[in-house]
Design a protein around this motif. Sequence first.
Motif, mmCIF file in Angstrom:
data_model
loop_
_atom_site.group_PDB
_atom_site.id
_atom_site.type_symbol
_atom_site.label_atom_id
_atom_site.label_comp_id
_atom_site.label_asym_id
_atom_site.label_seq_id
_atom_site.Cartn_x
_atom_site.Cartn_y
_atom_site.Cartn_z
ATOM 1 N N TRP A 163 0.875 -1.189 0.000
ATOM 2 C CA TRP A 163 0.000 0.000 0.000
ATOM 3 C C TRP A 163 0.908 1.234 0.000
ATOM 4 O O TRP A 163 1.801 1.359 0.842
ATOM 5 C CB TRP A 163 -0.909 0.014 1.242
ATOM 6 C CG TRP A 163 -1.936 1.118 1.167
ATOM 7 C CD1 TRP A 163 -1.716 2.448 1.383
ATOM 8 C CD2 TRP A 163 -3.311 0.987 0.815
ATOM 9 N NE1 TRP A 163 -2.874 3.165 1.173
ATOM 10 C CE2 TRP A 163 -3.872 2.285 0.831
ATOM 11 C CE3 TRP A 163 -4.130 -0.097 0.479
ATOM 12 C CZ2 TRP A 163 -5.219 2.532 0.545
ATOM 13 C CZ3 TRP A 163 -5.471 0.154 0.200
ATOM 14 C CH2 TRP A 163 -6.006 1.458 0.227
ATOM 15 N N SER A 166 3.990 4.629 -4.421
ATOM 16 C CA SER A 166 4.779 5.770 -4.914
ATOM 17 C C SER A 166 5.628 6.389 -3.813
ATOM 18 O O SER A 166 6.482 7.231 -4.084
ATOM 19 C CB SER A 166 3.862 6.842 -5.514
ATOM 20 O OG SER A 166 3.095 7.448 -4.490
ATOM 21 N N SER A 167 5.388 5.992 -2.569
ATOM 22 C CA SER A 167 6.243 6.510 -1.490
ATOM 23 C C SER A 167 7.634 5.909 -1.680
ATOM 24 O O SER A 167 7.813 4.937 -2.402
ATOM 25 C CB SER A 167 5.679 6.116 -0.120
ATOM 26 O OG SER A 167 5.855 4.724 0.075
ATOM 27 N N THR A 188 -1.006 0.383 -4.356
ATOM 28 C CA THR A 188 -1.936 1.507 -4.478
ATOM 29 C C THR A 188 -1.110 2.775 -4.641
ATOM 30 O O THR A 188 -0.045 2.915 -4.031
ATOM 31 C CB THR A 188 -2.823 1.677 -3.222
ATOM 32 O OG1 THR A 188 -1.986 1.995 -2.103
ATOM 33 C CG2 THR A 188 -3.617 0.433 -2.917
ATOM 34 N N ARG A 192 -1.357 9.008 -11.488
ATOM 35 C CA ARG A 192 -0.221 9.498 -12.287
ATOM 36 C C ARG A 192 1.037 8.634 -12.121
ATOM 37 O O ARG A 192 1.958 8.737 -12.909
ATOM 38 C CB ARG A 192 0.102 10.953 -11.941
ATOM 39 C CG ARG A 192 0.530 11.179 -10.503
ATOM 40 C CD ARG A 192 0.809 12.659 -10.261
ATOM 41 N NE ARG A 192 0.982 12.949 -8.854
ATOM 42 C CZ ARG A 192 -0.002 13.187 -8.011
ATOM 43 N NH1 ARG A 192 -1.255 13.158 -8.432
ATOM 44 N NH2 ARG A 192 0.239 13.451 -6.734
ATOM 45 N N TYR A 208 -5.577 4.862 -4.948
ATOM 46 C CA TYR A 208 -6.087 4.923 -3.569
ATOM 47 C C TYR A 208 -7.067 6.075 -3.349
ATOM 48 O O TYR A 208 -7.745 6.142 -2.336
ATOM 49 C CB TYR A 208 -4.926 4.974 -2.552
ATOM 50 C CG TYR A 208 -4.203 6.299 -2.427
ATOM 51 C CD1 TYR A 208 -4.628 7.266 -1.522
ATOM 52 C CD2 TYR A 208 -3.078 6.571 -3.193
ATOM 53 C CE1 TYR A 208 -3.950 8.470 -1.379
ATOM 54 C CE2 TYR A 208 -2.389 7.759 -3.060
ATOM 55 C CZ TYR A 208 -2.829 8.712 -2.157
ATOM 56 O OH TYR A 208 -2.163 9.900 -2.032
ATOM 57 N N SER A 232 3.191 1.054 3.476
ATOM 58 C CA SER A 232 4.335 1.973 3.378
ATOM 59 C C SER A 232 3.981 3.370 3.861
ATOM 60 O O SER A 232 4.819 4.260 3.796
ATOM 61 C CB SER A 232 4.787 2.134 1.924
ATOM 62 O OG SER A 232 4.842 0.935 1.265
ATOM 63 N N LEU A 257 5.840 2.595 11.147
ATOM 64 C CA LEU A 257 5.580 3.467 12.288
ATOM 65 C C LEU A 257 6.241 4.823 12.040
ATOM 66 O O LEU A 257 7.251 4.879 11.336
ATOM 67 C CB LEU A 257 6.140 2.836 13.563
ATOM 68 C CG LEU A 257 5.389 1.601 14.053
ATOM 69 C CD1 LEU A 257 6.106 0.994 15.268
ATOM 70 C CD2 LEU A 257 3.939 1.928 14.406
ATOM 71 N N VAL A 291 6.579 -1.448 12.072
ATOM 72 C CA VAL A 291 7.992 -1.507 11.648
ATOM 73 C C VAL A 291 8.789 -0.380 12.286
ATOM 74 O O VAL A 291 8.396 0.787 12.232
ATOM 75 C CB VAL A 291 8.087 -1.360 10.104
ATOM 76 C CG1 VAL A 291 9.549 -1.305 9.656
ATOM 77 C CG2 VAL A 291 7.351 -2.492 9.414
#
Length: 355
Positions: A163, A166-167, A188, A192, A208, A232, A257, A291
Amino acid sequence: MSTHPAVVAVKPRAPLEIRNVPTVKPGKGEIRVKNEWTASTPLDLHQADGGLLIAEWPHLLGDGVVGPVVEVGEGVDNLTVGDQVFGFTWRTAKEKGHQKYVTSDAFLFGKLPPGIEPQAAVTLPNNAVTAWHTINVELGIDLPWPKPANFSPKEAESPFLVWGGSSSVGQFSIQLLKYYGFRNILTTASKRHTDYLKELGAAQVFDYNDPGVIETIVHARGDKAIPYIIDSIGSLDGSIRPLSKIATKGSKVAVMLPVVVRDATASLEPVYAMDVTENVHWAEGVDVTGVRTHFYLKKLQPEVIPTLLAEGSLKPNRQKIIEGPTLLARAQASMDALRNKEASGERLVWRVSDD
Ligand SMILES: NC(=O)c1ccc[n+]([C@@H]2O[C@H](COP(=O)([O-])OP(=O)(O)OC[C@H]3O[C@@H](n4cnc5c(N)ncnc54)[C@H](OP(=O)(O)O)[C@@H]3O)[C@@H](O)[C@H]2O)c1
Protein backbone atom coordinates in the motif's frame (compact mmCIF):
# COMPACT_ATOMS: atom_id res chain seq x y z
CA MET A 1 38.12 21.96 18.73
CA SER A 2 36.93 22.12 15.11
CA THR A 3 33.26 22.72 14.53
CA HIS A 4 30.92 22.69 11.53
CA PRO A 5 27.33 23.78 10.83
CA ALA A 6 24.37 21.50 11.52
CA VAL A 7 20.62 21.96 11.06
CA VAL A 8 18.68 21.62 14.33
CA ALA A 9 15.07 21.70 15.46
CA VAL A 10 15.03 23.81 18.62
CA LYS A 11 11.46 23.09 19.75
CA PRO A 12 8.31 21.64 18.15
CA ARG A 13 7.13 23.59 15.11
CA ALA A 14 9.73 26.36 15.50
CA PRO A 15 11.78 27.48 12.49
CA LEU A 16 14.94 25.41 12.03
CA GLU A 17 18.27 26.86 13.17
CA ILE A 18 21.95 26.35 12.43
CA ARG A 19 24.29 25.39 15.28
CA ASN A 20 28.02 24.85 15.13
CA VAL A 21 28.68 21.38 16.48
CA PRO A 22 31.93 19.51 17.19
CA THR A 23 33.63 17.80 14.25
CA VAL A 24 34.30 14.37 15.72
CA LYS A 25 37.46 12.39 14.91
CA PRO A 26 36.59 8.87 13.81
CA GLY A 27 37.20 6.16 16.41
CA LYS A 28 37.82 2.47 15.87
CA GLY A 29 35.85 1.19 12.89
CA GLU A 30 34.54 4.67 12.03
CA ILE A 31 34.95 7.12 9.15
CA ARG A 32 34.31 10.84 8.78
CA VAL A 33 32.46 11.93 5.64
CA LYS A 34 32.08 15.41 4.17
CA ASN A 35 28.37 15.44 3.61
CA GLU A 36 27.50 16.97 0.25
CA TRP A 37 23.81 16.14 -0.19
CA THR A 38 21.02 14.94 2.06
CA ALA A 39 17.31 14.19 1.76
CA SER A 40 14.37 15.22 3.90
CA THR A 41 12.19 12.34 5.00
CA PRO A 42 8.86 12.19 6.84
CA LEU A 43 10.74 11.35 10.06
CA ASP A 44 12.32 14.83 9.94
CA LEU A 45 8.82 16.31 9.88
CA HIS A 46 7.53 13.90 12.56
CA GLN A 47 10.41 15.06 14.75
CA ALA A 48 10.42 18.80 13.96
CA ASP A 49 6.64 19.18 14.22
CA GLY A 50 5.68 16.38 16.59
CA GLY A 51 8.82 15.81 18.69
CA LEU A 52 8.65 12.10 17.82
CA LEU A 53 11.28 10.07 19.76
CA ILE A 54 13.15 13.26 20.76
CA ALA A 55 14.50 13.16 24.32
CA GLU A 56 16.29 16.48 24.27
CA TRP A 57 16.06 19.76 22.32
CA PRO A 58 17.72 21.13 20.26
CA HIS A 59 17.73 18.06 18.07
CA LEU A 60 19.95 17.43 15.06
CA LEU A 61 17.95 16.11 12.12
CA GLY A 62 18.50 13.84 9.12
CA ASP A 63 19.79 10.39 8.32
CA GLY A 64 20.93 10.42 4.67
CA VAL A 65 24.56 11.14 3.81
CA VAL A 66 26.63 11.20 0.61
CA GLY A 67 30.12 12.55 -0.03
CA PRO A 68 33.83 11.83 0.18
CA VAL A 69 35.52 10.07 3.09
CA VAL A 70 37.84 12.65 4.66
CA GLU A 71 39.21 10.69 7.64
CA VAL A 72 39.44 7.00 8.50
CA GLY A 73 39.61 5.47 11.99
CA GLU A 74 41.65 2.50 13.13
CA GLY A 75 40.61 -0.87 11.78
CA VAL A 76 38.73 0.31 8.69
CA ASP A 77 40.12 -1.59 5.75
CA ASN A 78 37.38 -1.36 3.13
CA LEU A 79 37.30 2.45 2.75
CA THR A 80 39.99 5.10 2.29
CA VAL A 81 40.18 8.89 2.19
CA GLY A 82 38.68 10.15 -1.08
CA ASP A 83 36.21 7.28 -1.58
CA GLN A 84 32.73 8.57 -2.43
CA VAL A 85 30.24 6.90 -0.09
CA PHE A 86 26.56 7.04 0.82
CA GLY A 87 24.81 5.80 3.93
CA PHE A 88 21.94 5.76 6.42
CA THR A 89 23.14 7.04 9.81
CA TRP A 90 20.85 8.09 12.61
CA ARG A 91 21.80 6.97 16.13
CA THR A 92 23.75 9.87 17.67
CA ALA A 93 24.35 13.56 16.95
CA LYS A 94 27.73 12.99 15.31
CA GLU A 95 26.19 10.78 12.63
CA LYS A 96 22.98 12.66 11.82
CA GLY A 97 22.53 13.62 8.18
CA HIS A 98 21.79 17.33 8.19
CA GLN A 99 25.30 18.52 9.01
CA LYS A 100 28.47 19.17 7.07
CA TYR A 101 30.62 16.40 8.59
CA VAL A 102 29.30 13.02 9.67
CA THR A 103 31.30 10.55 11.79
CA SER A 104 29.94 7.03 12.00
CA ASP A 105 30.66 3.32 11.67
CA ALA A 106 32.12 2.38 8.30
CA PHE A 107 29.60 -0.47 7.97
CA LEU A 108 26.78 2.05 7.66
CA PHE A 109 28.19 3.24 4.31
CA GLY A 110 28.63 1.82 0.83
CA LYS A 111 30.67 3.08 -2.10
CA LEU A 112 28.84 5.24 -4.60
CA PRO A 113 28.64 3.17 -7.82
CA PRO A 114 30.22 4.82 -10.88
CA GLY A 115 27.79 6.91 -12.91
CA ILE A 116 25.31 7.43 -10.06
CA GLU A 117 24.71 11.08 -9.11
CA PRO A 118 25.15 11.74 -5.37
CA GLN A 119 21.77 13.47 -5.12
CA ALA A 120 20.15 10.33 -6.58
CA ALA A 121 22.07 7.97 -4.31
CA VAL A 122 21.02 9.84 -1.19
CA THR A 123 17.39 8.89 -1.86
CA LEU A 124 18.20 5.24 -1.14
CA PRO A 125 19.82 4.54 2.21
CA ASN A 126 16.97 5.08 4.69
CA ASN A 127 14.18 3.51 2.75
CA ALA A 128 15.99 0.79 0.83
CA VAL A 129 17.18 -0.45 4.24
CA THR A 130 13.62 -0.09 5.56
CA ALA A 131 12.15 -2.03 2.64
CA TRP A 132 14.68 -4.85 3.07
CA HIS A 133 14.16 -4.97 6.84
CA THR A 134 10.38 -5.03 6.44
CA ILE A 135 10.35 -7.86 3.90
CA ASN A 136 13.08 -9.92 5.53
CA VAL A 137 12.66 -9.39 9.27
CA GLU A 138 9.11 -8.15 9.83
CA LEU A 139 7.46 -10.41 7.24
CA GLY A 140 9.99 -13.23 7.65
CA ILE A 141 10.73 -13.70 3.94
CA ASP A 142 14.10 -15.14 3.02
CA LEU A 143 16.20 -12.71 0.93
CA PRO A 144 19.43 -14.66 0.35
CA TRP A 145 22.52 -12.58 -0.51
CA PRO A 146 24.11 -13.03 -2.92
CA LYS A 147 20.94 -14.14 -4.66
CA PRO A 148 21.49 -17.64 -6.05
CA ALA A 149 21.05 -18.02 -9.81
CA ASN A 150 17.48 -19.10 -10.66
CA PHE A 151 16.27 -18.21 -7.16
CA SER A 152 12.51 -18.05 -6.90
CA PRO A 153 10.61 -17.52 -3.64
CA LYS A 154 7.95 -20.10 -2.88
CA GLU A 155 5.37 -17.30 -2.79
CA ALA A 156 6.46 -15.94 -6.23
CA GLU A 157 2.93 -16.09 -7.67
CA SER A 158 1.00 -15.15 -4.49
CA PRO A 159 -0.40 -11.64 -4.31
CA PHE A 160 1.82 -9.26 -2.35
CA LEU A 161 0.19 -5.93 -1.55
CA VAL A 162 2.32 -2.80 -1.09
CA TRP A 163 0.00 0.00 0.00
CA GLY A 164 1.49 3.35 -1.04
CA GLY A 165 3.73 2.24 -3.92
CA SER A 166 4.78 5.77 -4.91
CA SER A 167 6.24 6.51 -1.49
CA SER A 168 9.95 6.00 -1.12
CA VAL A 169 9.44 2.89 1.06
CA GLY A 170 6.88 1.63 -1.46
CA GLN A 171 9.14 2.10 -4.50
CA PHE A 172 12.03 0.23 -2.88
CA SER A 173 9.74 -2.53 -1.60
CA ILE A 174 8.35 -3.12 -5.08
CA GLN A 175 11.85 -3.18 -6.62
CA LEU A 176 13.27 -5.58 -4.02
CA LEU A 177 10.28 -7.90 -4.37
CA LYS A 178 10.72 -7.89 -8.15
CA TYR A 179 14.45 -8.53 -7.79
CA TYR A 180 13.74 -11.60 -5.66
CA GLY A 181 11.19 -12.97 -8.12
CA PHE A 182 7.78 -11.91 -6.79
CA ARG A 183 5.53 -11.58 -9.81
CA ASN A 184 2.14 -10.67 -8.42
CA ILE A 185 2.84 -7.35 -6.73
CA LEU A 186 -0.27 -5.25 -6.15
CA THR A 187 0.05 -1.66 -5.10
CA THR A 188 -1.94 1.51 -4.48
CA ALA A 189 -0.93 4.96 -5.69
CA SER A 190 -2.33 8.06 -7.36
CA LYS A 191 -3.12 7.39 -11.02
CA ARG A 192 -0.22 9.50 -12.29
CA HIS A 193 2.25 6.96 -10.88
CA THR A 194 0.70 3.87 -12.50
CA ASP A 195 3.08 3.48 -15.45
CA TYR A 196 6.21 4.12 -13.40
CA LEU A 197 5.24 1.62 -10.70
CA LYS A 198 4.54 -1.02 -13.35
CA GLU A 199 8.00 -0.30 -14.73
CA LEU A 200 9.43 -0.87 -11.24
CA GLY A 201 7.67 -4.24 -10.94
CA ALA A 202 4.02 -3.82 -9.92
CA ALA A 203 1.57 -6.14 -11.66
CA GLN A 204 -1.49 -4.03 -10.77
CA VAL A 205 -1.81 -0.47 -9.49
CA PHE A 206 -5.00 0.64 -7.74
CA ASP A 207 -5.82 4.33 -7.31
CA TYR A 208 -6.09 4.92 -3.57
CA ASN A 209 -8.10 8.11 -4.21
CA ASP A 210 -10.89 6.05 -5.75
CA PRO A 211 -13.65 5.69 -3.11
CA GLY A 212 -14.21 2.10 -4.27
CA VAL A 213 -10.55 1.05 -3.95
CA ILE A 214 -11.13 -1.32 -0.98
CA GLU A 215 -13.91 -3.19 -2.78
CA THR A 216 -11.79 -3.37 -5.96
CA ILE A 217 -8.87 -4.96 -4.09
CA VAL A 218 -11.16 -7.31 -2.14
CA HIS A 219 -12.71 -8.36 -5.44
CA ALA A 220 -9.25 -8.92 -6.97
CA ARG A 221 -8.12 -11.10 -4.05
CA GLY A 222 -11.32 -13.17 -4.07
CA ASP A 223 -11.77 -15.60 -1.17
CA LYS A 224 -8.06 -16.12 -0.58
CA ALA A 225 -6.08 -14.11 1.96
CA ILE A 226 -3.33 -11.86 0.60
CA PRO A 227 -0.41 -13.49 2.45
CA TYR A 228 1.82 -10.43 2.67
CA ILE A 229 0.96 -6.75 2.99
CA ILE A 230 3.28 -3.79 3.50
CA ASP A 231 1.72 -0.53 4.60
CA SER A 232 4.34 1.97 3.38
CA ILE A 233 2.29 4.92 4.64
CA GLY A 234 1.16 4.20 8.22
CA SER A 235 -1.75 6.63 8.14
CA LEU A 236 -4.66 5.66 10.40
CA ASP A 237 -7.33 6.76 7.93
CA GLY A 238 -5.29 6.71 4.72
CA SER A 239 -3.88 3.18 4.84
CA ILE A 240 -4.39 1.28 8.13
CA ARG A 241 -8.21 1.39 8.20
CA PRO A 242 -8.48 0.47 4.49
CA LEU A 243 -6.03 -2.40 5.01
CA SER A 244 -7.94 -3.67 8.03
CA LYS A 245 -10.84 -4.28 5.58
CA ILE A 246 -8.61 -6.07 3.06
CA ALA A 247 -6.50 -8.28 5.37
CA THR A 248 -8.09 -11.57 6.37
CA LYS A 249 -7.08 -14.61 8.39
CA GLY A 250 -3.65 -15.67 7.13
CA SER A 251 -2.48 -12.17 6.11
CA LYS A 252 0.74 -10.81 7.56
CA VAL A 253 0.76 -7.02 7.66
CA ALA A 254 3.77 -4.77 8.36
CA VAL A 255 2.90 -1.12 9.02
CA MET A 256 5.45 1.72 8.95
CA LEU A 257 5.58 3.47 12.29
CA PRO A 258 4.61 5.93 13.51
CA VAL A 259 0.88 5.61 12.96
CA VAL A 260 -0.05 9.05 11.68
CA VAL A 261 -3.34 9.76 13.43
CA ARG A 262 -3.38 13.35 12.18
CA ASP A 263 -0.96 14.94 9.72
CA ALA A 264 0.97 18.09 10.53
CA THR A 265 -0.28 21.16 8.70
CA ALA A 266 0.79 24.80 8.91
CA SER A 267 -1.89 25.41 11.55
CA LEU A 268 -2.33 21.98 13.23
CA GLU A 269 0.03 19.88 15.33
CA PRO A 270 0.42 16.30 14.19
CA VAL A 271 -0.79 13.37 16.30
CA TYR A 272 1.13 10.06 16.26
CA ALA A 273 0.67 6.65 17.86
CA MET A 274 2.96 3.62 18.05
CA ASP A 275 0.33 0.87 18.37
CA VAL A 276 -0.95 -0.50 15.06
CA THR A 277 -3.92 -2.19 16.74
CA GLU A 278 -5.26 0.91 18.46
CA ASN A 279 -8.41 2.52 17.01
CA VAL A 280 -8.78 -0.14 14.34
CA HIS A 281 -10.29 -3.61 14.21
CA TRP A 282 -8.20 -6.31 12.49
CA ALA A 283 -9.90 -9.60 11.61
CA GLU A 284 -9.00 -12.60 13.75
CA GLY A 285 -5.98 -14.41 12.40
CA VAL A 286 -4.35 -11.30 10.86
CA ASP A 287 -0.77 -10.97 12.03
CA VAL A 288 -0.02 -7.23 12.18
CA THR A 289 3.22 -5.61 13.23
CA GLY A 290 4.66 -2.08 13.42
CA VAL A 291 7.99 -1.51 11.65
CA ARG A 292 10.90 0.26 13.35
CA THR A 293 13.92 -0.03 11.11
CA HIS A 294 16.05 1.83 13.65
CA PHE A 295 16.35 -1.40 15.58
CA TYR A 296 17.95 -3.03 12.58
CA LEU A 297 21.74 -2.92 12.25
CA LYS A 298 23.22 -5.18 9.65
CA LYS A 299 25.71 -4.94 6.87
CA LEU A 300 23.23 -4.08 4.17
CA GLN A 301 24.79 -0.79 3.24
CA PRO A 302 28.39 -1.66 2.38
CA GLU A 303 27.45 -4.31 -0.15
CA VAL A 304 23.84 -5.13 -0.90
CA ILE A 305 22.49 -1.66 -1.66
CA PRO A 306 25.49 -0.39 -3.73
CA THR A 307 25.42 -3.62 -5.77
CA LEU A 308 21.71 -3.44 -6.51
CA LEU A 309 22.03 0.27 -7.34
CA ALA A 310 25.01 -0.31 -9.65
CA GLU A 311 23.31 -3.09 -11.61
CA GLY A 312 20.05 -1.13 -11.92
CA SER A 313 17.93 -3.47 -9.80
CA LEU A 314 17.25 -0.56 -7.45
CA LYS A 315 16.47 2.75 -9.12
CA PRO A 316 16.83 5.83 -6.91
CA ASN A 317 13.68 7.79 -6.15
CA ARG A 318 13.12 10.71 -8.50
CA GLN A 319 14.48 13.84 -6.88
CA LYS A 320 13.11 17.28 -6.26
CA ILE A 321 16.16 19.46 -5.66
CA ILE A 322 15.54 22.10 -3.02
CA GLU A 323 17.56 25.21 -3.81
CA GLY A 324 18.42 28.08 -1.48
CA PRO A 325 21.27 30.49 -0.77
CA THR A 326 22.27 28.92 2.58
CA LEU A 327 22.19 25.58 4.39
CA LEU A 328 19.42 26.87 6.67
CA ALA A 329 17.34 28.22 3.76
CA ARG A 330 17.50 24.84 1.99
CA ALA A 331 16.74 22.86 5.18
CA GLN A 332 13.75 25.06 6.04
CA ALA A 333 12.37 25.08 2.47
CA SER A 334 12.59 21.28 2.42
CA MET A 335 10.82 20.97 5.80
CA ASP A 336 8.05 23.31 4.59
CA ALA A 337 7.69 21.27 1.38
CA LEU A 338 7.31 18.06 3.46
CA ARG A 339 4.62 19.65 5.60
CA ASN A 340 2.81 20.88 2.47
CA LYS A 341 2.99 17.38 0.93
CA GLU A 342 4.89 18.59 -2.12
CA ALA A 343 6.74 15.28 -2.54
CA SER A 344 4.71 12.99 -4.77
CA GLY A 345 6.66 9.95 -5.89
CA GLU A 346 9.92 11.80 -5.30
CA ARG A 347 12.43 12.64 -2.58
CA LEU A 348 13.32 16.17 -1.44
CA VAL A 349 17.10 16.49 -1.63
CA TRP A 350 19.37 19.42 -0.94
CA ARG A 351 23.01 20.38 -0.73
CA VAL A 352 24.58 20.37 2.72
CA SER A 353 28.09 21.65 1.90
CA ASP A 354 28.44 24.85 -0.12
CA ASP A 355 32.11 24.29 -0.92
N1 LIG B 1 9.41 2.97 11.20
C1 LIG B 1 10.36 2.96 10.29
O1 LIG B 1 11.36 2.28 10.45
C2 LIG B 1 10.19 3.80 9.07
C3 LIG B 1 11.21 3.86 8.11
C4 LIG B 1 11.00 4.61 6.95
C5 LIG B 1 9.79 5.30 6.80
N2 LIG B 1 8.85 5.25 7.79
C6 LIG B 1 7.58 5.96 7.69
O2 LIG B 1 6.91 5.51 6.52
C7 LIG B 1 6.13 6.57 5.99
C8 LIG B 1 6.48 6.73 4.53
O3 LIG B 1 7.82 7.22 4.37
P1 LIG B 1 8.37 7.61 2.93
O4 LIG B 1 9.66 8.30 3.11
O5 LIG B 1 8.30 6.42 2.05
O6 LIG B 1 7.23 8.63 2.48
P2 LIG B 1 7.14 9.58 1.20
O7 LIG B 1 7.95 9.06 0.07
O8 LIG B 1 7.40 10.99 1.61
O9 LIG B 1 5.57 9.45 0.90
C9 LIG B 1 4.93 10.31 0.00
C10 LIG B 1 4.09 9.46 -0.95
O10 LIG B 1 3.07 8.78 -0.21
C11 LIG B 1 1.93 8.67 -1.04
N3 LIG B 1 0.74 8.59 -0.16
C12 LIG B 1 0.37 9.50 0.77
N4 LIG B 1 -0.76 9.07 1.40
C13 LIG B 1 -1.12 7.88 0.85
C14 LIG B 1 -2.17 6.97 1.07
N5 LIG B 1 -3.10 7.18 1.99
N6 LIG B 1 -2.19 5.83 0.33
C15 LIG B 1 -1.23 5.58 -0.61
N7 LIG B 1 -0.22 6.43 -0.88
C16 LIG B 1 -0.14 7.56 -0.15
C17 LIG B 1 1.95 9.93 -1.87
O11 LIG B 1 1.36 9.66 -3.10
P3 LIG B 1 0.63 10.80 -3.98
O12 LIG B 1 1.50 12.00 -3.98
O13 LIG B 1 0.47 10.20 -5.30
O14 LIG B 1 -0.66 11.06 -3.29
C18 LIG B 1 3.45 10.25 -2.03
O15 LIG B 1 3.96 9.78 -3.27
C19 LIG B 1 6.46 7.81 6.84
O16 LIG B 1 5.47 8.02 7.84
C20 LIG B 1 7.78 7.46 7.49
O17 LIG B 1 8.03 8.13 8.69
C21 LIG B 1 9.03 4.51 8.89
